[in-house]
Design an enzyme around this catalytic site. Structure first.
Site, PDB file in Angstrom:
ATOM      1  CG  HIS A   1      41.435  45.913  43.485  1.00 26.88           C
ATOM      2  ND1 HIS A   1      41.271  44.587  43.069  1.00 26.88           N
ATOM      3  CD2 HIS A   1      41.747  45.860  44.686  1.00 26.88           C
ATOM      4  CE1 HIS A   1      41.463  43.624  43.975  1.00 26.88           C
ATOM      5  NE2 HIS A   1      41.490  44.223  44.885  1.00 26.88           N
TER       6      HIS A   1
ATOM      7  CB  SER B   1      42.949  51.066  44.317  1.00 20.33           C
ATOM      8  OG  SER B   1      42.936  50.832  45.687  1.00 20.33           O
TER       9      SER B   1
ATOM     10  CG  ASN C   1      42.167  46.746  37.062  1.00 19.50           C
ATOM     11  OD1 ASN C   1      41.085  46.667  36.903  1.00 19.50           O
ATOM     12  ND2 ASN C   1      42.783  45.715  38.169  1.00 19.50           N
TER      13      ASN C   1
ATOM     14  CG  ASP D   1      44.506  43.496  41.675  1.00 19.28           C
ATOM     15  OD1 ASP D   1      43.799  42.536  42.109  1.00 19.28           O
ATOM     16  OD2 ASP D   1      44.099  43.970  40.556  1.00 19.28           O
TER      17      ASP D   1
HETATM   18  C1  GRF Z   1      34.130  46.208  40.222  1.00 22.81           C
HETATM   19  O1  GRF Z   1      34.138  46.731  41.583  1.00 22.81           O
HETATM   20  C2  GRF Z   1      35.616  46.062  39.774  1.00 22.81           C
HETATM   21  O2  GRF Z   1      36.581  46.696  40.398  1.00 22.81           O
HETATM   22  C3  GRF Z   1      35.640  44.689  40.266  1.00 22.81           C
HETATM   23  O3  GRF Z   1      34.452  44.146  39.990  1.00 22.81           O
HETATM   24  C4  GRF Z   1      33.329  45.152  39.839  1.00 22.81           C
HETATM   25  C5  GRF Z   1      32.652  45.240  38.489  1.00 22.81           C
HETATM   26  O4  GRF Z   1      31.676  45.830  38.713  1.00 22.81           O
HETATM   27  N1  GRF Z   1      36.682  43.871  39.546  1.00 22.81           N
HETATM   28  P1  GRF Z   1      30.828  46.184  37.084  1.00 22.81           P
HETATM   29  O5  GRF Z   1      30.816  45.167  36.215  1.00 22.81           O
HETATM   30  O6  GRF Z   1      31.642  47.365  36.800  1.00 22.81           O
HETATM   31  O7  GRF Z   1      29.540  46.554  37.881  1.00 22.81           O
END
Ligand code: GRF
Length: 202
Positions: free
Chosen positions: A107, A134, A105, A143
């Protein structure tokens, strides 16, 4: 290495992976894109000719039933790796169990700082002068999985959620592309990482 990417939103991180994987030298191939809703990011999959599926969370009467359908859709593609990239939904334990440790994942914070769905907003609220990005192995917590890659990102005094997230995302993408490459090249052994990680406190 075949990769399934799960999204909920714009899919800008997905697009970065699709662009990286378009290079024949890159050792991973995106084989399917899935989402829990009508994600804008599906447009990127279409543009790159990658199949997609949607398992709408609201169509199911429990998280567990939604998760079971998601997992069975994923199984059709038999991916070597599942990448959660902007999936804004907690996976039921059964789904994590189905795919762990081949599920990572991204984050937008320097975990364990600011876990959860509002990491960027939380960093600003905490008046942090720096946050980060991360890439972790997904475990049963929120997370809490072992960190595969992370990097600090500065917070500027006039940042708002949009400007800060816009500074974090490029770092996230670079880390994600590199982690997937390392897994594909066998330089990152997810079984070993999972084996050395204590499960999250109940
Ligand atoms: C990313 O920063 C991800 O880590 C977080 O939401 C954002 C998603 O952005 N959970 P995208 O949909 O890839 O533009």
């Amino acid at each position: 290495l075949t990769v399934a990417v799960l999204i909920s939103g714009a899919g800008s991180n997905l697009r970065a992976l699709l662009e990286a994987a378009a290079d024949p030298q890159y050792p991973a191939e995106i084989v399917v894109v899935g989402a829990d809703r009508e994600a804008d990011g599906f447009a990127h999959a279409e543009e790159f000719g990658i199949p997609s599926f949607m398992v709408p969370f609201d169509a199911f009467d429990s998280r567990e039933r939604w998760g079971a359908e998601l997992s069975s859709q994923l199984s059709v593609w038999r991916p070597d790796l599942v990448v959660l990239s902007g999936l804004m939904r907690l996976l039921p334990h059964a789904v994590v169990a189905d795919w762990s440790p081949r599920i990572v994942n991204t984050h937008p914070a320097h975990l364990p700082e600011f876990p959860g769905a509002h990491a960027v907003r939380d960093a600003l609220a905490a008046q942090a002068t720096r946050t980060g990005a991360s890439v972790i192995l997904v475990d049963d917590g929120v997370d809490t999985g072992p960190i595969l890659a992370q990097e600090r990102v500065p917070v500027l005094p006039d940042d708002d959620e949009h400007t800060l997230h816009a500074r974090i995302k490029p770092v996230e993408r670079r880390l994600l592309i590199d982690v997937v490459r390392r897994i594909a090249d066998g330089d990152l052994d997810l079984d070993a990482v999972a084996a050395s990680h204590a499960p999250p406190a109940p």
